[in-house]
Write a protein that holds these residues in place. Structure first.
Motif, PDB file in Angstrom:
ATOM      1  N   TRP A  95      -6.719  -4.144  -5.897  1.00 33.30           N
ATOM      2  CA  TRP A  95      -5.559  -5.126  -6.012  1.00 33.30           C
ATOM      3  C   TRP A  95      -5.669  -6.126  -7.091  1.00 33.30           C
ATOM      4  N   PRO A 142      -7.948   1.834  -3.870  1.00 39.02           N
ATOM      5  CA  PRO A 142      -6.975   1.077  -4.095  1.00 39.02           C
ATOM      6  C   PRO A 142      -7.673  -0.187  -5.017  1.00 39.02           C
ATOM      7  N   CYS A 188      -6.760   0.763   1.807  1.00 39.44           N
ATOM      8  CA  CYS A 188      -5.884  -0.131   1.187  1.00 39.44           C
ATOM      9  C   CYS A 188      -5.475  -1.482   1.809  1.00 39.44           C
ATOM     10  N   MET A 216       1.688   2.053  -3.759  1.00 39.51           N
ATOM     11  CA  MET A 216       0.751   1.907  -4.938  1.00 39.51           C
ATOM     12  C   MET A 216       1.026   2.587  -6.377  1.00 39.51           C
ATOM     13  N   CYS A 270       0.721  -1.250  -0.067  1.00 32.86           N
ATOM     14  CA  CYS A 270      -0.070   0.060   0.025  1.00 32.86           C
ATOM     15  C   CYS A 270       1.134   1.122  -0.122  1.00 32.86           C
ATOM     16  N   ASN A 297      -3.260   2.789  -7.466  1.00 33.54           N
ATOM     17  CA  ASN A 297      -4.120   3.619  -7.017  1.00 33.54           C
ATOM     18  C   ASN A 297      -4.977   4.282  -8.196  1.00 33.54           C
ATOM     19  N   VAL A 300      -1.052  -3.651  -6.075  1.00 28.19           N
ATOM     20  CA  VAL A 300      -2.073  -2.882  -5.708  1.00 28.19           C
ATOM     21  C   VAL A 300      -1.752  -1.592  -6.752  1.00 28.19           C
TER      22      VAL A 300
END
Length: 259
Positions: A129, A127, A92, A19, A16, A59, A57
């Motif tokens: 994933w 977020p 996240c 990202m 996180c 953003n 991950v």
């Protein structure tokens, strides 16, 4: 002979704190990524729970309220069976169900791909994933395509079918499942998780004065249509049978996405 141990370097967007930013202000974006060498931070959508499954991950930044098409495809030779998790803004690393906006899974007949459209996503940074089922991992491409908000269709469910005009034989109509709810499955003895049965759906009414043979064709259009694998059910002759599995007359699924 000496044994050679190859250690994959962790991807830059493994956590996180790192990202990878994706802005959709200018339209659709396609990026390449990999989960090889990554840790296992996102655990709420992967199957089975508790099995180590590397993830990365992104953003995702939406400047305005929009629909959002999401497609993840494993590259040729990759063992990844992709799973996608979209979390609420600022959440996240929280693996509780309350932070999930959705989980997206691969079809059991197309395990190398996740394809779906979210009809209405508010502006913000989310977020996203990319994970793998059954501990799978590997390189992939991620495509994100924003578009106008998609409202619920007027023929979303069985309650609306009585007010709909009947289809006319030989005349095509346009439709859209992307803003619909998921009301019914076909119960057509398809494999569990296959054929996109547990997906948004719409309903049409057809009136026949006499018995006929019937051919039904559904044709996806444009880019978002390639995220759609049509499944068609024909059910019994009354509105009360609209969502009744025992009233099934026939069902079929397209053999490919966009087919």
């Amino acid at each position: 002979f000496p044994q050679l141990n190859v250690v994959e370097r962790a991807p830059a967007n493994d956590t996180c704190a790192a990202m990878q930013p994706i802005s959709l202000a200018a339209g659709a974006v396609t990026v390449s990524g990999t989960t090889l060498g990554a840790g296992d931070e996102a655990t709420s959508c992967q199957y089975p729970a508790g099995l180590f499954s590397p993830d990365v991950v992104y953003n995702v930044s939406l400047p305005t309220r929009q629909s959002l098409g999401i497609e993840v495809k494993a590259l040729a030779g990759s063992s990844l069976r992709p799973v996608v998790t979209l979390r609420a803004t600022g959440q996240c690393s929280d693996n509780t169900l309350s932070t999930e906006l959705f989980c997206g899974w691969n079809d059991s007949q197309f395990v190398d791909r996740v394809a779906l459209t979210l009809p209405d996503v508010p502006a913000g940074d989310y977020p996203l994933w990319v994970d793998g089922d059954v501990g799978s991992q590997g390189p992939f491409t991620l495509r994100l395509s924003p578009g106008p908000v998609i409202p619920p269709p007027p023929n979303d469910d069985c309650l609306s079918i009585a007010a709909l005009s009947s289809l006319t034989l030989g005349t095509a109509v346009t439709g859209d499942t992307r803003g619909a709810s998921t009301d019914g499955q076909g119960f057509c003895s398809f494999a569990s998780g296959a054929n996109g049965e547990a997906a948004p759906d719409v309903v049409y009414k057809l009136s026949l004065a006499v018995a006929k043979s019937l051919v039904v064709t559904v044709t996806p259009d444009q880019y978002d249509g390639q995220l759609f694998r049509p499944v068609v059910y024909v059910r019994g002759a009354t509105a009360s049978s609209c969502n009744e599995p025992s009233a099934l007359k026939g069902c079929v699924a397209a053999t490919t996405y966009g087919g």
